[in-house]
Design a protein around this motif. Structure first.
Motif, PDB file in Angstrom:
ATOM      1  N   ALA A   1      45.487  17.561  52.718  1.00 50.98           N
ATOM      2  CA  ALA A   1      45.784  18.859  52.110  1.00 50.98           C
ATOM      3  C   ALA A   1      44.654  19.276  51.166  1.00 50.98           C
ATOM      4  CB  ALA A   1      47.113  18.802  51.366  1.00 50.98           C
ATOM      5  N   LEU A   2      44.050  18.315  50.496  1.00 46.77           N
ATOM      6  CA  LEU A   2      42.921  18.603  49.614  1.00 46.77           C
ATOM      7  C   LEU A   2      41.722  19.127  50.408  1.00 46.77           C
ATOM      8  CD1 LEU A   2      41.963  18.481  46.681  1.00 46.77           C
ATOM      9  CD2 LEU A   2      41.208  16.148  47.117  1.00 46.77           C
ATOM     10  N   VAL A   3      41.478  18.543  51.578  1.00 46.05           N
ATOM     11  CA  VAL A   3      40.405  19.036  52.450  1.00 46.05           C
ATOM     12  C   VAL A   3      40.699  20.476  52.871  1.00 46.05           C
ATOM     13  CG1 VAL A   3      39.312  18.771  54.721  1.00 46.05           C
ATOM     14  CG2 VAL A   3      39.703  16.764  53.291  1.00 46.05           C
ATOM     15  N   VAL A   4      41.924  20.728  53.291  1.00 44.38           N
ATOM     16  CA  VAL A   4      42.312  22.071  53.748  1.00 44.38           C
ATOM     17  C   VAL A   4      42.180  23.082  52.607  1.00 44.38           C
ATOM     18  CG1 VAL A   4      44.265  23.469  54.550  1.00 44.38           C
ATOM     19  CG2 VAL A   4      43.798  21.251  55.608  1.00 44.38           C
ATOM     20  N   LEU A   5      42.713  22.746  51.449  1.00 45.21           N
ATOM     21  CA  LEU A   5      42.663  23.681  50.318  1.00 45.21           C
ATOM     22  C   LEU A   5      41.241  23.934  49.841  1.00 45.21           C
ATOM     23  CD1 LEU A   5      45.790  22.539  48.267  1.00 45.21           C
ATOM     24  CD2 LEU A   5      45.520  24.620  49.630  1.00 45.21           C
ATOM     25  N   SER A   6      40.417  22.899  49.803  1.00 44.98           N
ATOM     26  CA  SER A   6      39.036  23.091  49.363  1.00 44.98           C
ATOM     27  C   SER A   6      38.263  23.966  50.352  1.00 44.98           C
ATOM     28  CB  SER A   6      38.334  21.749  49.138  1.00 44.98           C
ATOM     29  OG  SER A   6      38.211  21.023  50.342  1.00 44.98           O
ATOM     30  N   CYS A   7      38.496  23.751  51.645  1.00 46.49           N
ATOM     31  CA  CYS A   7      37.835  24.597  52.657  1.00 46.49           C
ATOM     32  C   CYS A   7      38.317  26.034  52.574  1.00 46.49           C
ATOM     33  CB  CYS A   7      38.081  24.052  54.058  1.00 46.49           C
ATOM     34  SG  CYS A   7      36.805  22.938  54.583  1.00 46.49           S
ATOM     35  N   LEU A   8      39.602  26.223  52.378  1.00 46.06           N
ATOM     36  CA  LEU A   8      40.125  27.588  52.214  1.00 46.06           C
ATOM     37  C   LEU A   8      39.495  28.249  50.994  1.00 46.06           C
ATOM     38  CD1 LEU A   8      43.927  27.198  53.077  1.00 46.06           C
ATOM     39  CD2 LEU A   8      42.195  28.494  54.350  1.00 46.06           C
ATOM     40  N   GLY A   9      39.333  27.490  49.931  1.00 46.44           N
ATOM     41  CA  GLY A   9      38.694  28.021  48.735  1.00 46.44           C
ATOM     42  C   GLY A   9      37.245  28.414  48.982  1.00 46.44           C
ATOM     43  N   LEU A  10      36.507  27.568  49.686  1.00 42.36           N
ATOM     44  CA  LEU A  10      35.103  27.870  49.974  1.00 42.36           C
ATOM     45  C   LEU A  10      34.966  29.047  50.942  1.00 42.36           C
ATOM     46  CD1 LEU A  10      33.730  24.231  50.167  1.00 42.36           C
ATOM     47  CD2 LEU A  10      33.201  25.948  48.427  1.00 42.36           C
ATOM     48  N   LEU A  11      35.822  29.104  51.945  1.00 46.83           N
ATOM     49  CA  LEU A  11      35.787  30.244  52.869  1.00 46.83           C
ATOM     50  C   LEU A  11      36.219  31.536  52.164  1.00 46.83           C
ATOM     51  CD1 LEU A  11      37.156  28.550  56.102  1.00 46.83           C
ATOM     52  CD2 LEU A  11      34.860  29.488  55.757  1.00 46.83           C
ATOM     53  N   GLY A  12      37.203  31.429  51.287  1.00 45.85           N
ATOM     54  CA  GLY A  12      37.610  32.588  50.498  1.00 45.85           C
ATOM     55  C   GLY A  12      36.492  33.073  49.588  1.00 45.85           C
ATOM     56  N   THR A  13      35.753  32.135  49.025  1.00 42.47           N
ATOM     57  CA  THR A  13      34.608  32.482  48.187  1.00 42.47           C
ATOM     58  C   THR A  13      33.543  33.201  49.006  1.00 42.47           C
ATOM     59  OG1 THR A  13      35.041  30.589  46.747  1.00 42.47           O
ATOM     60  CG2 THR A  13      32.828  31.547  46.657  1.00 42.47           C
TER      61      THR A  13
END
Length: 178
Positions: free
Chosen positions: A16-28
């Motif tokens: 879940a940490l991998v998913v959330l961090s990637c979502l954060g980077l893609l959102g950025t």
């Protein structure tokens, strides 16, 4: 040591940490594109697709955290996507360096995704290149977005490599063994 790492990979919170961090980077990345009007070049789009690949691998790992085969597939996918993104980020860093030295470079205006994965056609608002390579108007601590993308992807690659190696460790059921 590898047994503890393997146990960590079997828990969903890590995935879940991998998913959330990637979502954060893609959102950025989307904020930079649409909020700050910084148009992505072809290399930026390829780097973005690498983060999407890491995200997909994270989702696969999240859904199949208890299954060894699915974990290995997710880790291999995460490692492959990160390696692809690192290569694209280094290519972009080379372009930035060339332009900073007064050279000339023109990158492709169109994405060359395979026909079976035409991300630029399926999601043009996310994966269509609209800018030119080598723009370093945004920097953090004196480094460009390409550098920080490579940095993040190296982090994903390192985690995936260690977790992948740990999958071959045998977990002992003996409570007296470490």
């Amino acid at each position: 040591m590898l047994q503890k790492i393997k146990r960590l990979s079997m828990q969903r919170w890590g995935w879940a940490l991998v998913v959330l961090s990637c979502l954060g980077l893609l959102g950025t990345a989307l904020y930079f594109q649409y909020g700050l009007d910084m148009q992505p070049c072809i290399k930026c789009i390829y780097i973005r697709s690498a983060f999407a690949g890491v995200l997909l691998a994270g989702v696969i790992g999240l859904l199949g955290a208890k299954n060894t085969s699915i974990r290995v597939i997710a880790l291999a996918g995460m490692l492959a996507a990160a390696a692809f993104g690192i290569q694209q980020a280094y290519d972009l860093l080379d372009i930035e360096q060339l332009l900073a030295e007064g050279g000339f470079f023109s990158c492709s205006l169109f994405a060359e995704f395979p026909g079976w994965l035409a991300l630029d056609k399926w999601l043009p608002s996310i994966f269509e290149p609209t800018g030119s390579c080598g723009d370093t108007s945004w920097q953090f601590l004196g480094e460009s977005m390409a550098f920080w993308s490579a940095f993040a992807l190296w982090g994903y690659a390192a985690v995936a490599a260690v977790l992948f190696l740990a999958q071959f460790a045998r977990i002992s059921d003996n409570p007296y063994r470490c």
